[in-house]
Design an enzyme around this catalytic site. Structure first.
Site, PDB file in Angstrom:
ATOM      1  N   ARG A  46       4.880  20.581  -7.572  1.00 42.73           N
ATOM      2  CA  ARG A  46       3.967  19.916  -6.935  1.00 42.73           C
ATOM      3  C   ARG A  46       2.452  20.425  -7.182  1.00 42.73           C
ATOM      4  NH1 ARG A  46       3.201  21.521  -1.815  1.00 42.73           N
ATOM      5  NH2 ARG A  46       5.518  22.340  -1.687  1.00 42.73           N
ATOM      6  N   TYR A  98      -9.226  -4.652  -2.598  1.00 46.06           N
ATOM      7  CA  TYR A  98      -7.696  -4.787  -2.419  1.00 46.06           C
ATOM      8  C   TYR A  98      -7.262  -4.504  -1.082  1.00 46.06           C
ATOM      9  CZ  TYR A  98      -2.732  -3.652  -3.008  1.00 46.06           C
ATOM     10  OH  TYR A  98      -1.380  -3.568  -3.028  1.00 46.06           O
ATOM     11  N   LYS A 195      -1.155  -0.723 -12.915  1.00 52.71           N
ATOM     12  CA  LYS A 195      -1.637  -1.845 -13.581  1.00 52.71           C
ATOM     13  C   LYS A 195      -1.701  -1.836 -14.923  1.00 52.71           C
ATOM     14  CE  LYS A 195      -1.287  -2.991  -9.145  1.00 52.71           C
ATOM     15  NZ  LYS A 195      -2.375  -2.785  -8.211  1.00 52.71           N
TER      16      LYS A 195
HETATM   17  C1  LIG Z   1      -2.870  -2.331  -6.876  1.00 53.24           C
HETATM   18  C2  LIG Z   1      -4.129  -1.865  -6.555  1.00 53.24           C
HETATM   19  C3  LIG Z   1      -4.368  -0.630  -5.769  1.00 53.24           C
HETATM   20  C4  LIG Z   1      -3.021   0.045  -5.330  1.00 53.24           C
HETATM   21  O1  LIG Z   1      -2.287   0.598  -6.349  1.00 53.24           O
HETATM   22  P1  LIG Z   1      -0.731   0.925  -6.326  1.00 53.24           P
HETATM   23  O2  LIG Z   1      -0.442   1.683  -7.436  1.00 53.24           O
HETATM   24  O3  LIG Z   1      -0.144  -0.294  -5.813  1.00 53.24           O
HETATM   25  O4  LIG Z   1      -0.333   1.698  -4.875  1.00 53.24           O
HETATM   26  C5  LIG Z   1      -5.683  -0.244  -5.538  1.00 53.24           C
HETATM   27  N1  LIG Z   1      -6.573  -0.810  -5.756  1.00 53.24           N
HETATM   28  C6  LIG Z   1      -6.413  -2.109  -6.664  1.00 53.24           C
HETATM   29  C7  LIG Z   1      -7.516  -2.858  -7.276  1.00 53.24           C
HETATM   30  C8  LIG Z   1      -5.204  -2.688  -6.983  1.00 53.24           C
HETATM   31  O5  LIG Z   1      -4.942  -3.677  -7.855  1.00 53.24           O
END
Ligand SMILES: *Cc1c(COP(=O)(O)O)cnc(C)c1O
Length: 372
Positions: A46, A98, A195
Site C-alpha cells: 500500500r 465527467y 480508458k
Molecule cells: C471514466 C472517466 C473518469 C473516471 O475514471 P474511472 O476509472 O472510471 O474511475 C474520470 N474522467 C473522465 C474524463 C472519464 O472518462
C-alpha cells in the site's frame, strides 16, 4: 526523446533477470530488519510496490511531470485530489466534465467543506469571473464529456496561477500522446487509465501526474498511504502494457473518428456532430494548436429527439451499447440515460467511442441504425 518512443520504453528498465516484459511483483510485504527500516525502497504494497513504480515512472515521463501517483480508478484519483482541498476553500469546476466528477465535487464539498462553482471553461471570461480570494483549485476537462468541448489550457493556467490556485486538467480523452497539459502550465493531469491507456476494457486504474507542486505531492502521497486507493500490481502492469501501443492506437482512433464524424455530419438523420476535428466545431482552431490530433471521441444529436436516439442506438450491430471508452471495440452510449434524472445532457445525444475497427464498417453500421 519523442513521445511515441517514450511510450514504448518508459518504465521498462530491465531488472536482474534482463526480462524484456517487466515482472509483476505481487508481494504485499518486503523483508526489513528488526527496526523496520526500509532496505530497498519497499516495505508494504500500500506504501508502494515495484510494478506500480514502473507505471508511475512511465506516466511521469509521458506527461512531462515531476511525479505520478496511480490509483485504483480514475474516480479514486479525483477523490484524492478533492479530499486534499483545504476546508473552506473554493473549487472552480468546468460544467462539462465527467458526470461522476461533478457529483463527487458536490458531495465531498458538502461533507468536508469546500464550495464549488460550475463554469463554462471554454470561456476565459467565465473562468476569470468565478475566481475568488479563496479559490484553491480550477478543474477542467478537455476534450470534455459528453460535448467534446475544448478549453484553452494555457489561458486557464495563467488565470489559475494568477489567483494562486492549482490547475487540474482531466486529460483522459486526449492522453499524453495528443495533449500535454503540464507544458501548457497545468499543475496536475488526471487520467482514467481505465480508458485509452489500458485500452482493452480489462483494467481499472487512475493517475495523477504532478508538475512542480511539492506541497500538493506530499499531501497526496501521504494521503494515499492512509486511504489505500492504490493501483494493484496486476492493474499497474496491464496499464503499462497498454502504454506500449498507445501512440499507434491513438493514431488509428483519431483517423477513424474523423472519418465517422464527417460521415455523420452529412447524414440526414443527424442534427449535430460534436467533434473538434470538424472545421465548423466552435473550438476547432484551439484544438488544432493545443492537441496533436482530435481524438477518438465524438457525440451526435439525433434528429427527432430522445425516442429516435434510443431507437438508433438499439439498432446498432457492430458498435456496442456500453459505458466507458477508449478501447479496441467501438461503443455507443445515450448519456442522459446513464447520468440519471439530474442529467443536463440533451436527451437526443449519443456519445461514441470510436475503436479500432475499420471506419467504413462503423459508418455502415451507424448509417443503417440511423435510417431505421
Ligand atoms: C471514466 C472517466 C473518469 C473516471 O475514471 P474511472 O476509472 O472510471 O474511475 C474520470 N474522467 C473522465 C474524463 C472519464 O472518462
Amino acid at each position: 526523446m519523442r513521445i511515441e518512443t517514450l511510450a514504448v520504453h518508459a518504465g521498462a528498465e530491465p531488472d536482474e533477470t534482463r526480462a524484456l516484459a517487466p515482472p509483476i511483483h505481487l508481494s504485499t510485504t518486503f523483508e526489513h530488519p528488526p527496526d523496520s527500516r526500509e532496505l530497498d525502497g519497499y516495505l508494504y504494497s500500500r506504501y508502494g510496490n515495484p510494478t506500480q513504480d514502473r507505471l508511475e515512472r512511465a506516466l511521469t515521463a509521458l506527461d512531462g511531470g515531476d511525479r505520478c501517483l496511480v490509483y485504483g480508478s480514475g474516480m479514486a484519483a479525483a477523490a484524492a485530489l478533492m479530499t486534499a482541498l483545504p476546508r473552506g476553500s473554493h473549487l472552480v469546476l468546468a460544467d462539462d466534465t465527467y458526470f461522476s466528477v461533478r457529483t463527487l465535487a458536490r458531495e465531498l464539498g458538502a461533507r468536508i467543506g469546500f464550495e464549488v462553482s460550475l463554469v463554462d471553461a471554454t470561456r476565459l471570461e467565465a473562468v476569470r469571473g468565478a475566481l475568488r480570494p479563496g479559490t484553491r483549485c480550477v478543474w477542467i476537462e478537455t476534450p470534455s464529456n459528453p460535448h467534446i468541448r475544448i478549453a484553452d489550457i494555457a489561458g486557464v493556467a495563467e488565470l489559475a496561477r494568477g489567483a494562486g490556485a492549482v490547475l487540474v486538467v482531466d486529460g483522459t480523452f486526449a492522453t499524453p500522446i495528443l495533449q500535454r497539459p503540464i507544458a501548457l502550465g497545468a499543475h496536475v493531469v488526471l487520467h482514467s487509465c481505465t480508458k485509452y491507456m489500458g485500452g482493452h476494457s480489462d483494467v481499472q486504474a487512475g493517475a495523477l501526474v504532478i508538475g512542480g507542486d511539492a506541497e500538493l505531492l506530499a499531501t497526496l502521497g501521504g494521503q494515499r498511504m492512509l486511504h489505500g486507493a492504490v493501483a494493484s500490481p496486476m492493474s499497474s502492469w496491464l496499464v503499462l502494457r497498454g502504454l506500449r501501443t498507445l501512440a499507434c492506437r491513438m493514431e488509428w482512433h483519431c483517423r477513424s473518428a474523423a472519418a465517422v464524424a464527417e460521415a455523420l455530419a452529412a447524414h440526414p438523420a443527424v442534427e449535430q456532430v460534436n467533434y473538434p476535428g470538424l472545421a465548423d466545431h466552435p473550438h476547432h482552431r484551439l484544438a488544432a494548436t493545443q492537441m496533436k490530433a482530435f481524438g477518438g471521441m465524438l457525440s451526435l444529436r439525433v434528429r427527432g429527439g430522445r425516442a429516435r436516439a434510443l431507437a438508433a442506438a438499439g439498432r446498432l450491430r457492430l458498435l456496442r451499447n456500453a459505458t466507458s471508452l477508449g478501447s479496441t471495440e467501438s461503443l455507443c452510449e445515450h448519456r442522459e440515460s446513464v447520468e440519471g434524472p439530474d442529467s443536463p445532457t440533451e436527451p437526443d445525444l449519443l456519445r461514441l467511442s470510436i475503436g479500432l475497427e475499420h471506419p467504413d464498417d462503423l459508418i455502415a453500421d451507424l448509417d443503417q441504425a440511423l435510417r431505421g
